[in-house]
Design a protein around this motif. Structure first.
Motif, PDB file in Angstrom:
ATOM      1  N   HIS A  76       0.855  -1.197   0.000  1.00 38.50           N
ATOM      2  CA  HIS A  76       0.000   0.000   0.000  1.00 38.50           C
ATOM      3  C   HIS A  76       0.884   1.239   0.000  1.00 38.50           C
ATOM      4  O   HIS A  76       0.962   1.972   0.998  1.00 38.50           O
ATOM      5  N   PRO A  77       1.554   1.503  -1.109  1.00 39.87           N
ATOM      6  CA  PRO A  77       2.504   2.626  -1.148  1.00 39.87           C
ATOM      7  C   PRO A  77       1.862   3.982  -0.919  1.00 39.87           C
ATOM      8  O   PRO A  77       2.543   4.922  -0.511  1.00 39.87           O
ATOM      9  N   GLU A  78       0.548   4.084  -1.153  1.00 36.55           N
ATOM     10  CA  GLU A  78      -0.119   5.371  -0.960  1.00 36.55           C
ATOM     11  C   GLU A  78      -0.070   5.834   0.499  1.00 36.55           C
ATOM     12  O   GLU A  78      -0.221   7.032   0.789  1.00 36.55           O
ATOM     13  N   THR A  79       0.185   4.914   1.430  1.00 43.59           N
ATOM     14  CA  THR A  79       0.225   5.288   2.849  1.00 43.59           C
ATOM     15  C   THR A  79       1.445   6.147   3.194  1.00 43.59           C
ATOM     16  O   THR A  79       1.512   6.705   4.292  1.00 43.59           O
ATOM     17  N   VAL A  80       2.400   6.271   2.279  1.00 44.16           N
ATOM     18  CA  VAL A  80       3.530   7.162   2.559  1.00 44.16           C
ATOM     19  C   VAL A  80       3.055   8.599   2.764  1.00 44.16           C
ATOM     20  O   VAL A  80       3.721   9.379   3.461  1.00 44.16           O
ATOM     21  N   LEU A  81       1.888   8.953   2.198  1.00 44.99           N
ATOM     22  CA  LEU A  81       1.396  10.323   2.317  1.00 44.99           C
ATOM     23  C   LEU A  81       0.826  10.631   3.692  1.00 44.99           C
ATOM     24  O   LEU A  81       0.484  11.777   3.974  1.00 44.99           O
ATOM     25  N   LYS A  82       0.726   9.619   4.573  1.00 45.58           N
ATOM     26  CA  LYS A  82       0.376   9.906   5.962  1.00 45.58           C
ATOM     27  C   LYS A  82       1.511  10.664   6.652  1.00 45.58           C
ATOM     28  O   LYS A  82       1.292  11.353   7.647  1.00 45.58           O
ATOM     29  N   ASN A  83       2.709  10.509   6.121  1.00 40.47           N
ATOM     30  CA  ASN A  83       3.876  11.252   6.599  1.00 40.47           C
ATOM     31  C   ASN A  83       4.566  11.840   5.369  1.00 40.47           C
ATOM     32  O   ASN A  83       5.590  11.334   4.917  1.00 40.47           O
ATOM     33  N   PRO A  84       4.011  12.917   4.810  1.00 43.47           N
ATOM     34  CA  PRO A  84       4.395  13.365   3.468  1.00 43.47           C
ATOM     35  C   PRO A  84       5.774  13.993   3.352  1.00 43.47           C
ATOM     36  O   PRO A  84       6.248  14.210   2.250  1.00 43.47           O
ATOM     37  N   SER A  85       6.414  14.306   4.480  1.00 44.25           N
ATOM     38  CA  SER A  85       7.736  14.935   4.430  1.00 44.25           C
ATOM     39  C   SER A  85       8.831  14.007   4.936  1.00 44.25           C
ATOM     40  O   SER A  85       9.920  14.455   5.289  1.00 44.25           O
ATOM     41  N   ILE A 100       7.578   4.598  -6.062  1.00 43.40           N
ATOM     42  CA  ILE A 100       6.895   5.248  -4.938  1.00 43.40           C
ATOM     43  C   ILE A 100       7.208   6.741  -4.938  1.00 43.40           C
ATOM     44  O   ILE A 100       6.322   7.576  -4.759  1.00 43.40           O
ATOM     45  N   GLN A 101       8.458   7.086  -5.147  1.00 45.31           N
ATOM     46  CA  GLN A 101       8.866   8.486  -5.151  1.00 45.31           C
ATOM     47  C   GLN A 101       8.168   9.261  -6.262  1.00 45.31           C
ATOM     48  O   GLN A 101       7.643  10.346  -6.033  1.00 45.31           O
ATOM     49  N   ARG A 102       8.137   8.697  -7.442  1.00 47.32           N
ATOM     50  CA  ARG A 102       7.552   9.378  -8.594  1.00 47.32           C
ATOM     51  C   ARG A 102       6.034   9.539  -8.452  1.00 47.32           C
ATOM     52  O   ARG A 102       5.471  10.580  -8.801  1.00 47.32           O
ATOM     53  N   ARG A 103       5.367   8.533  -7.914  1.00 46.51           N
ATOM     54  CA  ARG A 103       3.901   8.546  -7.859  1.00 46.51           C
ATOM     55  C   ARG A 103       3.346   9.389  -6.712  1.00 46.51           C
ATOM     56  O   ARG A 103       2.265   9.986  -6.839  1.00 46.51           O
ATOM     57  N   TYR A 104       4.080   9.438  -5.583  1.00 45.90           N
ATOM     58  CA  TYR A 104       3.507  10.062  -4.388  1.00 45.90           C
ATOM     59  C   TYR A 104       4.285  11.275  -3.874  1.00 45.90           C
ATOM     60  O   TYR A 104       3.907  11.856  -2.856  1.00 45.90           O
ATOM     61  N   GLY A 105       5.355  11.661  -4.559  1.00 45.41           N
ATOM     62  CA  GLY A 105       6.033  12.890  -4.193  1.00 45.41           C
ATOM     63  C   GLY A 105       6.755  12.860  -2.863  1.00 45.41           C
ATOM     64  O   GLY A 105       6.919  13.901  -2.216  1.00 45.41           O
ATOM     65  N   VAL A 106       7.191  11.675  -2.436  1.00 41.00           N
ATOM     66  CA  VAL A 106       8.026  11.558  -1.242  1.00 41.00           C
ATOM     67  C   VAL A 106       9.396  11.043  -1.666  1.00 41.00           C
ATOM     68  O   VAL A 106       9.528  10.408  -2.710  1.00 41.00           O
ATOM     69  N   MET A 107      10.411  11.309  -0.860  1.00 39.41           N
ATOM     70  CA  MET A 107      11.727  10.768  -1.169  1.00 39.41           C
ATOM     71  C   MET A 107      11.788   9.337  -0.651  1.00 39.41           C
ATOM     72  O   MET A 107      11.691   9.093   0.549  1.00 39.41           O
ATOM     73  N   CYS A 108      11.931   8.411  -1.571  1.00 40.38           N
ATOM     74  CA  CYS A 108      11.963   6.993  -1.225  1.00 40.38           C
ATOM     75  C   CYS A 108      13.190   6.375  -1.881  1.00 40.38           C
ATOM     76  O   CYS A 108      13.348   6.424  -3.102  1.00 40.38           O
ATOM     77  N   PRO A 149      11.316  15.533  -5.153  1.00 36.30           N
ATOM     78  CA  PRO A 149       9.914  15.107  -5.116  1.00 36.30           C
ATOM     79  C   PRO A 149       9.106  16.037  -4.227  1.00 36.30           C
ATOM     80  O   PRO A 149       9.632  16.600  -3.253  1.00 36.30           O
ATOM     81  N   SER A 150       7.841  16.217  -4.555  1.00 35.46           N
ATOM     82  CA  SER A 150       6.981  17.055  -3.713  1.00 35.46           C
ATOM     83  C   SER A 150       5.535  16.608  -3.844  1.00 35.46           C
ATOM     84  O   SER A 150       5.127  16.037  -4.855  1.00 35.46           O
ATOM     85  N   ASN A 151       4.772  16.877  -2.787  1.00 34.52           N
ATOM     86  CA  ASN A 151       3.340  16.573  -2.795  1.00 34.52           C
ATOM     87  C   ASN A 151       2.510  17.759  -2.299  1.00 34.52           C
ATOM     88  O   ASN A 151       1.296  17.669  -2.204  1.00 34.52           O
ATOM     89  N   ALA A 152       3.181  18.878  -1.975  1.00 28.80           N
ATOM     90  CA  ALA A 152       2.474  20.066  -1.498  1.00 28.80           C
ATOM     91  C   ALA A 152       3.397  21.274  -1.591  1.00 28.80           C
ATOM     92  O   ALA A 152       4.623  21.141  -1.540  1.00 28.80           O
ATOM     93  N   LEU A 153       2.786  22.439  -1.711  1.00 30.82           N
ATOM     94  CA  LEU A 153       3.509  23.708  -1.697  1.00 30.82           C
ATOM     95  C   LEU A 153       2.756  24.692  -0.815  1.00 30.82           C
ATOM     96  O   LEU A 153       1.517  24.666  -0.739  1.00 30.82           O
ATOM     97  N   LEU A 154       3.521  25.572  -0.184  1.00 34.42           N
ATOM     98  CA  LEU A 154       2.932  26.614   0.638  1.00 34.42           C
ATOM     99  C   LEU A 154       3.701  27.907   0.373  1.00 34.42           C
ATOM    100  O   LEU A 154       4.920  27.938   0.502  1.00 34.42           O
ATOM    101  N   LEU A 155       2.995  28.962  -0.055  1.00 31.66           N
ATOM    102  CA  LEU A 155       3.622  30.240  -0.374  1.00 31.66           C
ATOM    103  C   LEU A 155       3.143  31.296   0.613  1.00 31.66           C
ATOM    104  O   LEU A 155       1.930  31.445   0.820  1.00 31.66           O
ATOM    105  N   THR A 156       4.081  32.004   1.238  1.00 32.60           N
ATOM    106  CA  THR A 156       3.715  33.055   2.180  1.00 32.60           C
ATOM    107  C   THR A 156       4.403  34.354   1.795  1.00 32.60           C
ATOM    108  O   THR A 156       5.615  34.410   1.636  1.00 32.60           O
ATOM    109  N   ASP A 157       3.619  35.395   1.614  1.00 37.15           N
ATOM    110  CA  ASP A 157       4.146  36.728   1.317  1.00 37.15           C
ATOM    111  C   ASP A 157       3.010  37.716   1.555  1.00 37.15           C
ATOM    112  O   ASP A 157       2.008  37.714   0.829  1.00 37.15           O
ATOM    113  N   ARG A 158       3.152  38.534   2.569  1.00 32.38           N
ATOM    114  CA  ARG A 158       2.063  39.450   2.919  1.00 32.38           C
ATOM    115  C   ARG A 158       1.710  40.383   1.761  1.00 32.38           C
ATOM    116  O   ARG A 158       0.570  40.792   1.602  1.00 32.38           O
ATOM    117  N   TYR A 159       2.694  40.730   0.921  1.00 30.36           N
ATOM    118  CA  TYR A 159       2.467  41.728  -0.137  1.00 30.36           C
ATOM    119  C   TYR A 159       2.430  41.093  -1.529  1.00 30.36           C
ATOM    120  O   TYR A 159       2.698  41.760  -2.527  1.00 30.36           O
TER     121      TYR A 159
END
Length: 344
Positions: A76-85, A100-108, A149-159
């Motif tokens: 069940h390789p999809e369970t790696v996303l329970k701990n995505p980083s 696993i790395q290519r499909r789910y964006g984790v380093m495996c 590999p990545s499975n999420a992004l977060l951008l922060t900039d007040r302006y």
């Protein structure tokens, strides 16, 4: 060698980065590396030692997987996303780890010859000058991290949305260019998560919050990815407890961050809109693995800890008047919990 200039950061109670490693692989690495001189030991060995809790009350950053637990990840390789980083080092074939790395964006990594060099910063610094070309713009600046590999992004900039003018820095156009570079071509873990946080009171006067959310939603078909994108937008006000904690302009993913000294609306195509330093950083440096400096990971943990604390407060706070919130272009009356998997 550059030392990251964040110091005196406390270890958050909830860690972003962890290592899950097959028990047999772990003991093989430790047994082999401890026969070497200290100078000859591998980066992975040093990282394993760095992530081993020194005290009983520290968060568990290192988990040894039994043969049965390793087999569960194979089934069940999809369970790696329970701990995505997490860095997964598994007793599996190289092709399985790569899949696993290519499909789910984790380093495996395969336990046979694990190479963690992509997690070690390469000292990549970009200095832009207002109105001058800088390579190919974001396409050049993100070269050192875009293959991680990545499975999420977060951008922060007040302006981020302070202007609609290209030569000053159009936030929507810059977000498109950033996403075009950083979103993986393949992702099979459901929705890829993107969260954008900015100061709603500092946006350009012709914009409404709903306009921004709608324009960001319209980027999705232009990006041409075949998987769904969850686009979460948070517009804070100066009264929001997050406001003072979002001074730094950052792009955060599960294995890297990019920090801009002045603004993320940094380019008009390939021309800079401000004089500033833009620094892409992997999670660790050679000096941090040797215990000499602070790893860039600490800066990510610090930012995510603030966002996570804010997210967890939303379900019980009496007032929701200090922010605006939208998901996939739709304005929400309130947010009960932020959805980005990096904040879980």
């Amino acid at each position: 060698m550059r030392k990251y200039n964040i110091t005196h950061l406390k270890t958050p109670k909830s860690l972003m980065f962890k290592i899950y490693i097959s028990e047999s692989v772990y003991y093989d690495i430790i047994g082999t590396e401890e026969k070497k001189t200290e100078a000859a030991r591998s980066s992975l060995y040093k990282l394993l030692k760095l992530m081993t809790p020194k005290e009983k009350n520290q968060p568990q950053a290192l988990k040894l997987l039994s043969a049965a637990e390793t087999e569960q990840y194979r089934s069940h390789p999809e369970t790696v996303l329970k701990n995505p980083s997490t860095l997964y080092v598994l007793n599996v074939a190289p092709a399985e780890a790569s899949d696993i790395q290519r499909r789910y964006g984790v380093m495996c990594l395969c336990g046979e010859h694990p190479n963690i060099s992509p997690l070690i910063d390469v000292n990549d610094i970009h200095v832009s000058n207002n109105g001058q070309r800088l390579g190919r713009g974001w396409d050049s600046v993100l070269d050192s991290v875009e293959k991680l590999p990545s499975n999420a992004l977060l951008l922060t900039d007040r302006y981020l949305f302070a202007s609609t003018q290209p030569n000053v820095g159009n936030g929507i156009a810059n977000i498109y260019d950033i996403l075009q570079e950083l979103l993986p071509q393949q992702f099979e873990g459901g929705s890829y998560h993107v969260t954008i946080v900015f100061d709603d009171m500092s946006k350009e006067e012709t914009y409404s919050f709903s306009d921004i959310a709608a324009q960001l939603e319209q980027l999705k078909p232009r990006l041409g990815r075949t998987y769904p994108l969850m686009m979460e937008v948070l517009g804070i006000t100066p009264d929001c407890p997050l406001y003072s904690k979002l001074h730094n302009r950052m792009i955060i993913s599960n294995y890297f961050l990019v920090e801009a000294a002045h603004k993320l609306a940094a380019f008009n195509k390939d021309r800079a809109t401000a004089r500033q330093m833009i620094i892409p950083l992997a999670l660790f440096t050679e000096s941090s693995l040797n215990g000499i400096s602070t790893p860039p990971l600490d800066a990510i943990n610090h930012m995510l800890s603030s966002l996570r604390q804010f997210s967890r407060s939303l379900s019980y706070r009496p007032s929701h008047n200090d922010y605006l919130y939208a998901v996939n272009g739709q304005r929400m009356e309130r947010c009960i919990s932020m959805r980005n998997r990096l904040l879980k």
